[in-house]
Design a protein around this motif. Structure first.
Motif, PDB file in Angstrom:
ATOM      1  N   THR A  63       0.832  -1.198   0.000  1.00 36.75           N
ATOM      2  CA  THR A  63       0.000   0.000   0.000  1.00 36.75           C
ATOM      3  C   THR A  63       0.871   1.253   0.000  1.00 36.75           C
ATOM      4  OG1 THR A  63      -0.124   0.123   2.429  1.00 36.75           O
ATOM      5  CG2 THR A  63      -1.802  -1.183   1.310  1.00 36.75           C
ATOM      6  N   GLU A  98      -7.473  -6.489   6.589  1.00 29.30           N
ATOM      7  CA  GLU A  98      -8.900  -6.433   6.266  1.00 29.30           C
ATOM      8  C   GLU A  98      -9.396  -4.990   6.307  1.00 29.30           C
ATOM      9  OE1 GLU A  98     -13.020  -8.663   7.687  1.00 29.30           O
ATOM     10  OE2 GLU A  98     -11.074  -9.609   8.009  1.00 29.30           O
ATOM     11  N   GLU A  99      -8.923  -4.218   7.283  1.00 30.27           N
ATOM     12  CA  GLU A  99      -9.348  -2.823   7.400  1.00 30.27           C
ATOM     13  C   GLU A  99      -8.783  -1.957   6.275  1.00 30.27           C
ATOM     14  OE1 GLU A  99      -8.187  -1.495  11.266  1.00 30.27           O
ATOM     15  OE2 GLU A  99      -9.484  -2.918  12.317  1.00 30.27           O
ATOM     16  N   ILE A 101      -7.203  -3.021   3.121  1.00 33.59           N
ATOM     17  CA  ILE A 101      -7.344  -3.396   1.707  1.00 33.59           C
ATOM     18  C   ILE A 101      -8.503  -4.358   1.457  1.00 33.59           C
ATOM     19  CG2 ILE A 101      -4.924  -2.930   1.183  1.00 33.59           C
ATOM     20  CD1 ILE A 101      -4.415  -5.961   1.267  1.00 33.59           C
ATOM     21  N   GLY A 102      -9.303  -4.646   2.490  1.00 36.32           N
ATOM     22  CA  GLY A 102     -10.533  -5.390   2.289  1.00 36.32           C
ATOM     23  C   GLY A 102     -10.406  -6.894   2.186  1.00 36.32           C
ATOM     24  N   THR A 103      -9.228  -7.455   2.515  1.00 36.32           N
ATOM     25  CA  THR A 103      -9.108  -8.912   2.489  1.00 36.32           C
ATOM     26  C   THR A 103      -9.979  -9.526   3.583  1.00 36.32           C
ATOM     27  OG1 THR A 103      -7.132  -8.681   3.875  1.00 36.32           O
ATOM     28  CG2 THR A 103      -6.798  -8.949   1.504  1.00 36.32           C
ATOM     29  N   VAL A 138     -10.291  -9.618  -3.777  1.00 31.53           N
ATOM     30  CA  VAL A 138     -10.962  -8.414  -4.284  1.00 31.53           C
ATOM     31  C   VAL A 138     -10.589  -7.291  -3.317  1.00 31.53           C
ATOM     32  CG1 VAL A 138     -13.155  -7.317  -4.813  1.00 31.53           C
ATOM     33  CG2 VAL A 138     -12.840  -9.772  -5.257  1.00 31.53           C
ATOM     34  N   PHE A 139      -9.650  -6.467  -3.713  1.00 28.37           N
ATOM     35  CA  PHE A 139      -9.151  -5.435  -2.811  1.00 28.37           C
ATOM     36  C   PHE A 139     -10.117  -4.252  -2.757  1.00 28.37           C
ATOM     37  CE2 PHE A 139      -5.000  -7.351  -4.242  1.00 28.37           C
ATOM     38  CZ  PHE A 139      -4.739  -7.977  -3.037  1.00 28.37           C
ATOM     39  N   VAL A 140     -10.348  -3.778  -1.550  1.00 26.69           N
ATOM     40  CA  VAL A 140     -11.164  -2.585  -1.323  1.00 26.69           C
ATOM     41  C   VAL A 140     -10.316  -1.629  -0.486  1.00 26.69           C
ATOM     42  CG1 VAL A 140     -13.275  -1.661  -0.361  1.00 26.69           C
ATOM     43  CG2 VAL A 140     -13.271  -3.957  -1.366  1.00 26.69           C
ATOM     44  N   ARG A 141      -9.907  -0.532  -1.106  1.00 25.58           N
ATOM     45  CA  ARG A 141      -8.982   0.406  -0.462  1.00 25.58           C
ATOM     46  C   ARG A 141      -9.679   1.239   0.610  1.00 25.58           C
ATOM     47  NH1 ARG A 141      -7.642   5.812  -1.831  1.00 25.58           N
ATOM     48  NH2 ARG A 141      -9.032   5.692  -3.654  1.00 25.58           N
ATOM     49  N   ASN A 142      -9.067   1.302   1.792  1.00 28.22           N
ATOM     50  CA  ASN A 142      -9.512   2.228   2.834  1.00 28.22           C
ATOM     51  C   ASN A 142      -9.014   3.623   2.427  1.00 28.22           C
ATOM     52  OD1 ASN A 142      -9.449   3.930   5.168  1.00 28.22           O
ATOM     53  ND2 ASN A 142      -9.581   2.142   6.479  1.00 28.22           N
ATOM     54  N   GLU A 143      -9.905   4.462   1.957  1.00 34.42           N
ATOM     55  CA  GLU A 143      -9.491   5.733   1.370  1.00 34.42           C
ATOM     56  C   GLU A 143      -8.846   6.671   2.387  1.00 34.42           C
ATOM     57  OE1 GLU A 143     -12.644   7.486  -0.843  1.00 34.42           O
ATOM     58  OE2 GLU A 143     -12.908   5.715  -2.132  1.00 34.42           O
TER      59      GLU A 143
END
Length: 207
Positions: A63, A98-99, A101-103, A138-143
């Motif tokens: 990141t 998990e917080e 990058i959403g893993t 499926v990565f979900v970025r903590n903006e």
């Protein structure tokens, strides 16, 4: 892949630790290393090296931190952070990833840990945790925390010429000579590079 099992076994054995870390330590140019003068014991933390396979290529995410007033602003890091009370390094690394990058922690297989690493500027003792994802995450970025998610291939990390060196400017004022990796156009240096170099040397034994 057979080498995942070899890696898991290798992580139970003595690790290179400082032998791998020190060659990647950045040094100030023309001045001594600053004395951070920590008066408290280092705080525990964990970071995650998450292996996954995509189109036959084994990768792991990094990141880029958002800009903020602090020691690691804008730098490239492994997903992770500080431990909550009572957490193990593994629990910390999985929760923080998990917080950030959403893993999904409970879908990952933990293979083991690398050597604990003392991050001097922020006074953390960080344990890198190596895990395997059975599918492409499926990565979900903590903006708020993460400006960008990068992908590094294992092949790029272990190649002979992976480690480079150049002068960088830290915090707009401190010149440093920084051994580093270059990943997706970003300079990966400092604590992250030092931990990744241990992973690199371990990988080169098992691949």
């Amino acid at each position: 892949m057979d080498w995942y099992a070899r890696l898991q076994e290798r992580l139970t054995q003595p690790l290179p630790g400082p032998t791998a870390h020190e060659p990647l330590r950045a040094a100030p140019i023309g001045q001594p290393m600053p004395d951070f003068g920590h008066r408290l014991p280092p705080r525990p933390g964990g970071v995650l090296i998450l292996l996954y396979e995509e189109d036959g290529v084994v990768k792991f995410p990094l990141t880029k931190r958002q800009e903020y007033p602090g020691a690691h602003s804008g730098q490239i890091s492994l997903p992770g952070g500080k431990a909550e009370p009572g957490e193990s390094a593994v629990q910390t690394a999985l929760r923080e990833a998990e917080e950030e990058i959403g893993t999904v922690a409970n879908t990952l297989k933990v293979l083991g840990t690398l050597s604990p690493f003392f991050v001097i500027p922020s006074n953390f003792m960080v344990t890198p945790v190596v895990a395997l994802s059975p599918a492409v995450p499926v990565f979900v970025r903590n903006e708020y925390e993460v400006a960008r998610i990068l992908s590094c291939t294992v092949d790029a990390l272990v190649r002979e010429d992976a480690v480079r060196e150049k002068e960088i400017l830290v915090a707009g004022r401190v010149r440093m000579m920084a051994p580093h990796f270059e990943i997706e156009g970003e300079v990966v240096w400092g604590a992250t590079a030092m931990m990744l170099n241990e992973f690199r040397l371990v990988l080169r034994e098992v691949l």
